[in-house]
Design an enzyme around this catalytic site. Structure first.
Site, PDB file in Angstrom:
ATOM      1  N   ARG A  36      49.012  41.720  48.907  1.00 58.57           N
ATOM      2  CA  ARG A  36      50.558  41.932  48.172  1.00 58.57           C
ATOM      3  C   ARG A  36      51.314  41.703  49.402  1.00 58.57           C
ATOM      4  O   ARG A  36      52.332  41.101  49.136  1.00 58.57           O
ATOM      5  CB  ARG A  36      50.501  43.463  48.007  1.00 58.57           C
ATOM      6  CG  ARG A  36      49.918  43.795  46.356  1.00 58.57           C
ATOM      7  CD  ARG A  36      50.377  45.141  45.982  1.00 58.57           C
ATOM      8  NE  ARG A  36      49.690  46.146  46.664  1.00 58.57           N
ATOM      9  CZ  ARG A  36      48.389  46.709  46.547  1.00 58.57           C
ATOM     10  NH1 ARG A  36      47.774  46.453  45.371  1.00 58.57           N
ATOM     11  NH2 ARG A  36      47.953  47.713  47.043  1.00 58.57           N
ATOM     12  N   CYS A  71      36.864  39.929  42.591  1.00 59.08           N
ATOM     13  CA  CYS A  71      36.353  41.208  43.021  1.00 59.08           C
ATOM     14  C   CYS A  71      34.866  41.451  42.762  1.00 59.08           C
ATOM     15  O   CYS A  71      34.457  42.553  42.544  1.00 59.08           O
ATOM     16  CB  CYS A  71      37.283  42.376  42.914  1.00 59.08           C
ATOM     17  SG  CYS A  71      37.693  42.729  41.051  1.00 59.08           S
TER      18      CYS A  71
END
Ligand code: SAH
Length: 398
Positions: free
Chosen positions: A210, A335
């Site tokens: 982020r 992921c």
């Protein structure tokens, strides 16, 4: 007190001497008759102590190692490990950040124990039989080390099924966390639903990514696919993005994203919160963005599903590239632990080739540092990502 012993087959202590923290059933010649989750010693065929861990007769991983020393496994042991984990993290957290993972299971030498800290509240996830059997010790250790306002259990991950354990959620200590708790990440407000959110409420593992999105966002329009509660969008807007559109199937997650936009002083436009299936919606859209973020859920949980997962990743990356302006950026993540960075790069290669786009890798991304990978346990790694510059379109685009 004598501790029951698991006896290794002759010569099978090799991986333990290399500090790998799992003992598989095939390595053992004799197992004790003890309860699931009990502490056992692992000894060589001729009786020498090698390690101490938690036993589970219902799992292929029979013993998960706590320690390679003959130390007592009690509340004080968990407290020591947690204190160490907290101490080094404190020194490395970015400024104005009060949401982070305190303990990442094997990554912090505490198999099955996940401790997430959200501004004074703790979400606890016990993933294995050993951790489950030690709930009281672990809760006490968390209380001593973190002095939280409340500890909420989120033992509802898929791991537990493989360990033969049921789901357990609910308050373990103190106050119930607010339905949407406001936390800070590098000064940005994120809203977390500890009791009902995905994982333990927030994808803390993506903090560094982020931050990368924030660094790259100035002046850009952003499409955040699989947005969840808008984490990447909030980071991008803080970095000067002119607009960030969220796309997710989860209505509750998007409702929190809207609330979080407000909490950060951003305008809330209905068009920027799209509740839909990403695969269908990306195909139906024709708008293009300066930056597209693709952070899908794990497409495969086991080795046998890798092929299907790769098809899913390739499809979504192709669609994401089509929604990226020439010269724009694509941030793509996987992921799935069974899809490593090298394999994931090949998927991006295949997708770029098929949509006919020049593509350059600008950066490789991975876990935030509060999700450390124990060097002796590479299985702990599951997250990989790439910053891709999606260049010009080739005339031969298929
Ligand atoms: N990037 C987020 C985390 C994403 S988690 C963050 O940093 O906080 C993956 C998200 O994908 C979840 O919110 C889930 O609801 C969503 N999702 C799963 N399948 C989907 C689909 N087919 N289409 C759109 N969203 C989906």
């Amino acid at each position: 007190m004598t501790i029951p012993a698991c006896v290794l087959k002759f010569g099978r202590e090799k991986s333990l001497l290399a500090r790998h923290p799992w003992v598989f059933s095939g390595a053992l010649q004799r197992e004790p008759d003890v309860e699931r989750g009990e502490t056992v010693d692992v000894v060589t065929a001729d009786g020498h102590f090698v390690a101490r861990g938690a036993y589970n007769p219902d799992s292929q991983i029979r013993v998960r190692i706590y320690t390679f020393e003959p130390e007592t496994i009690d509340e004080a042991f968990f407290e020591r490990r947690l204190r160490e984990a907290l101490a080094w993290r404190r020194g490395l957290l970015p400024a104005e950040t009060n949401a982070f993972r305190v303990c990442f299971a094997e990554g912090d030498e505490l198999p099955g124990v996940i401790v997430d800290h959200y501004d004074g509240f703790v979400a606890l996830q016990l993933q294995t039989a050993g951790a489950d059997a030690r709930r009281d010790d672990i809760v006490e250790a968390v209380r001593r080390v973190l002095a939280p306002k409340g500890i909420y259990e989120r033992s509802d991950s898929g791991f537990r099924r493989e360990e033969g354990l049921d789901t357990r959620t609910g308050l373990l200590f103190g106050d119930v966390p607010p339905a949407t708790l406001a936390v800070k990440e590098s000064g940005v407000t994120h809203l977390v639903d500890i009791a009902n959110g995905q994982k333990t409420g927030m994808f803390l593992d993506q903090r560094d990514s982020r931050a990368m999105a924030r660094r790259l966002a100035n002046g850009k329009t952003v499409l955040n696919v699989f947005s969840y509660t808008g984490g990447f969008s909030l980071a991008a807007l803080a970095g000067g993005a002119t607009r960030a559109v969220n796309l997710d199937t989860s209505g509750p997650a998007l409702a929190i994203a809207r609330e979080a936009y407000r909490a950060n002083g951003h305008a809330v436009n209905d068009a920027d919160f799209i509740e839909d299936d990403a695969f269908a919606r990306l195909r139906a859209m024709d708008e293009r963005f300066d930056m597209v973020i693709l952070d899908p859920p794990a497409f495969c949980k086991s080795q046998s599903h890798v092929k299907t997962a790769l098809r899913g990743y390739k499809d979504v990356i192709m669609q994401g590239l089509r929604r990226t302006k020439p010269g724009g950026l694509l941030l793509a993540f996987s992921c799935s632990g069974h899809v490593d960075a090298t394999l994931f790069q090949k998927v991006i290669f295949g997708a770029a080739l098929d949509v006919g786009r020049q593509a350059q890798i600008l950066a490789r991304l991975g876990h935030s540092f509060d999700h450390p990978i124990n060097i002796y346990h590479p299985e702990g790694e599951y997250l990989s990502g790439y910053v891709i510059r999606a260049g010009r379109e080739e005339a031969h685009a298929r």
